[in-house]
Design an enzyme around this catalytic site. Structure first.
Site, PDB file in Angstrom:
ATOM      1  CD  GLU A  70      -2.764   1.017   2.665  1.00  0.00           C
ATOM      2  OE1 GLU A  70      -3.056   2.062   3.210  1.00  0.00           O
ATOM      3  OE2 GLU A  70      -2.985  -0.249   3.077  1.00  0.00           O
TER       4      GLU A  70
ATOM      5  CG  ASP B   7      -2.423   8.622   7.665  1.00  0.00           C
ATOM      6  OD1 ASP B   7      -2.665   7.370   7.942  1.00  0.00           O
ATOM      7  OD2 ASP B   7      -2.845   8.938   6.784  1.00  0.00           O
TER       8      ASP B   7
END
Length: 259
Positions: A46, A57
């Site tokens: 990924e 994130d």
């Protein structure tokens, strides 16, 4: 057949998906990292497209995004780095990021470029599902790209069923409502959530992400899904690596319990 579908159809062991930020730790490390991940035995790679406001994130990945951007990473440069990817990379590759850079590039132009370099799917957490279905699904399908959708402990059953109905490849099962890297390990509450989703008998396989950082948490997560996704723990490791390729291979093998 899309490489992701082929992988899940043939897998005999839990699937390991590792996230890496493109252009990190150094701008031109992207393909070095991908090749080392594959050499270590990763099942899916990924690749994060650096963005100035990666809302899903945590600090580790935010800092890697910032470093990559400061070093000159862009979507166009990433595609340039990946142009010969399929000469060496045989595992499925996903691009993960946020919708704004994709819109700036042009959705169809972006999808066409993904197909050209050999990307198999996209993870765009801030692309609303209704917008995807109305405006972009046909484009994604035209270029053979899977749109990997996310569910969380707060996602209700009706929405999960709908996500399952429009998904291809796998469903990204976020283990908690936190950002990436905020928690490590698997709690009892999370195991209840995993069991609830498993009992729904969804048509798509699932990979569990957020909080997976070592062999123990990978094994525990994989008991309730087809495998798991590691991001922050990997990015933290490569940020400090002295021998990048060797340490990546060792990291992947340690997660899989191969060393």
């Amino acid at each position: 057949m899309n490489r992701i579908s082929a992988l899940f159809a043939s897998a005999t062991e839990p699937i390991l998906n590792v996230y890496t930020t493109a252009g990190f730790p150094r701008l031109e490390d992207t393909m070095t990292v991908l090749n080392a991940l594959q050499a270590g035995g990763v099942d899916i790679i990924e690749v994060g497209m650096p963005y100035s406001d990666p809302v899903a994130d945590g600090e580790t990945i935010q800092l890697s995004n910032q470093a990559a951007l400061e070093q000159g990473m862009s979507v166009a440069h990433l595609f340039e780095q990946l142009k010969d990817m399929r000469k060496s990379i045989t595992v499925p590759v996903l691009l993960m990021g946020y919708i704004n850079p994709v819109l700036q590039y042009g959705v169809e132009a972006f999808c066409a470029k993904c197909a050209e370099v050999g990307v198999d799917g996209l993870i765009l957490p801030d692309l609303p599902m209704v917008e995807y279905e109305a405006s972009y699904r046909e484009i994604f399908e035209k270029y053979g790209l899977f749109n990997i959708l996310l569910i969380t402990p707060q996602t209700n059953d009706e929405r999960i069923r709908h996500i399952d109905s429009v998904s291809k490849g796998f469903i990204y099962m976020v283990s908690s409502a936190s950002t990436t890297g905020a928690k490590t390990g698997i709690s009892a509450d999370q195991e209840v959530y995993f069991s609830r989703i498993a009992a729904m008998n969804l048509q798509n396989p699932r990979l569990i992400g957020f909080g997976i950082s070592d062999h123990e948490s990978f094994v525990k997560a994989s008991k309730n899904a087809s495998g798991a996704i590691i991001g922050s723990a990997f990015v933290k490791m490569i940020a400090q690596a002295k021998d990048l390729s060797a340490e990546i291979v060792a990291f992947v093998q340690s997660i899989k319990g191969k060393n």
